[in-house]
Design a protein around this motif. Sequence first.
Motif, PDB file in Angstrom:
ATOM      1  N   GLU A 251       0.835  -1.201   0.000  1.00 30.41           N
ATOM      2  CA  GLU A 251       0.000   0.000   0.000  1.00 30.41           C
ATOM      3  C   GLU A 251       0.871   1.253   0.000  1.00 30.41           C
ATOM      4  O   GLU A 251       0.579   2.230  -0.697  1.00 30.41           O
ATOM      5  N   PHE A 252       1.957   1.228   0.783  1.00 31.45           N
ATOM      6  CA  PHE A 252       2.873   2.368   0.799  1.00 31.45           C
ATOM      7  C   PHE A 252       3.509   2.583  -0.568  1.00 31.45           C
ATOM      8  O   PHE A 252       3.584   3.720  -1.063  1.00 31.45           O
ATOM      9  N   LEU A 254       2.445   1.730  -3.545  1.00 32.67           N
ATOM     10  CA  LEU A 254       1.489   2.234  -4.530  1.00 32.67           C
ATOM     11  C   LEU A 254       1.220   3.723  -4.328  1.00 32.67           C
ATOM     12  O   LEU A 254       0.976   4.459  -5.295  1.00 32.67           O
ATOM     13  N   ARG A 255       1.272   4.186  -3.082  1.00 30.24           N
ATOM     14  CA  ARG A 255       1.143   5.633  -2.828  1.00 30.24           C
ATOM     15  C   ARG A 255       2.412   6.363  -3.244  1.00 30.24           C
ATOM     16  O   ARG A 255       2.362   7.399  -3.904  1.00 30.24           O
ATOM     17  N   GLU A 256       3.558   5.816  -2.848  1.00 29.80           N
ATOM     18  CA  GLU A 256       4.835   6.481  -3.106  1.00 29.80           C
ATOM     19  C   GLU A 256       5.143   6.534  -4.599  1.00 29.80           C
ATOM     20  O   GLU A 256       5.687   7.524  -5.095  1.00 29.80           O
ATOM     21  N   HIS A 258       3.035   6.559  -7.120  1.00 28.12           N
ATOM     22  CA  HIS A 258       1.825   6.894  -7.866  1.00 28.12           C
ATOM     23  C   HIS A 258       2.230   7.398  -9.258  1.00 28.12           C
ATOM     24  O   HIS A 258       3.241   8.060  -9.437  1.00 28.12           O
TER      25      HIS A 258
END
Length: 398
Positions: A251-252, A254-256, A258
């Motif tokens: 999850e981290f 995929l955010r980082e 983006h």
Amino acid sequence: MKETPRIAIVGGGPGGLLAARVLHRHGIAATVYDADTAVDSRDPGGTLDLHADSGQIALEDAGLLPAFHALARAEGQAMTRRDHHGTLLKEFVPADGETSAPEIDRGQLRTMLAEQLAPGTVHWGHKLTELTTENGVHRLHFADGSTVESDVVIGADGTWSKVRRRLTDAMPEYLGVSFLDVRFDNVENRHPGIAALVGDGQLFATDGAGRAVIVQRNSNGIIRGYVAFRAEEDWAAQAGVDLADRESVREFLLREFHGWDLTVRPLLTDNDGDYVARAFTALPAPLTWQRVPGITVLGDAAHAMAPFGGHGANLALLDGAELAHALHEEPTVEAALTRYETAMFARTGHLAAASNEALRGFFADQPDGGQHEVPDREEELRAYETRAAEYRASRTPA
């Protein structure tokens, strides 16, 4: 040497084992002490490219170059450059017969070196806790309570070397970039998309904004490498990421990361096994110190640097060979250690400084979303060959 000193090598990695091998070929006894319980008791990491001008010269001195080539992967010299959309930017495919920097798994190299030493040379399960000196005799203290006395101590014990503390107060510094080890198994069947992106060698995928995936083919259908990004050293705690929870890490990422295309996202999310968090650290460079009788260090213990350029293991091997030659050829231990350190400082200082600077530059933001340049692989390989010829010529008596 006119002396017959007791020589202790702390650290059974490539540099320490190579030093022991070359010393033994010169008829000089040396004992290796390593914290691991066996040569294969832990994951040794990914793959290494051994350069013609350093690592391969050391293996030749050890009489192990044919054994290396029997294991090495020449096709692993290939390099692919892609952006974060998966677009191919640059590709290098080695010519048939190219041997300037073949790849070998770290575990294969370590095992090969250990197997060439006489039984009992490496004392596994010996973790150094302290090194003391009294009346010119060095005493190694191990975690199991045992001690060993030695006249010469060679620290091949890595970036956080305990032996180095006897030489300098310098400590490794965080370079501002963290990374997560990733591994993909049985890639042709389980991860065909990743296999196609990577090809036979190394893949650099970057977005020009301080984020990258750098992975490399290993043997046995495995691809390993890392997902790297600029961050504070305690980024996981700040971001609330549970490193033991793969979904939390994914999850981290995929955010980082983006904006990275669906074609390259599997490099971030499809890791087989847990992610292993690490930080890029390096010693101040160039680093030197005043001679301390009977003690020296090699490899990362002497010049830990960023991995750009792939110099670390290569220099460790060459350090080991050069130190062994000096101990054989000079009349005294101190003459040998002085010769070795003088040459080692000159050989490694500029490479360490340049590697550290290259890493910082590579992970800096590029204006207008441009892409960072990576070394031209063809030029690198030809440079290894040129420097190898120069190095051999310098060692040939006039």
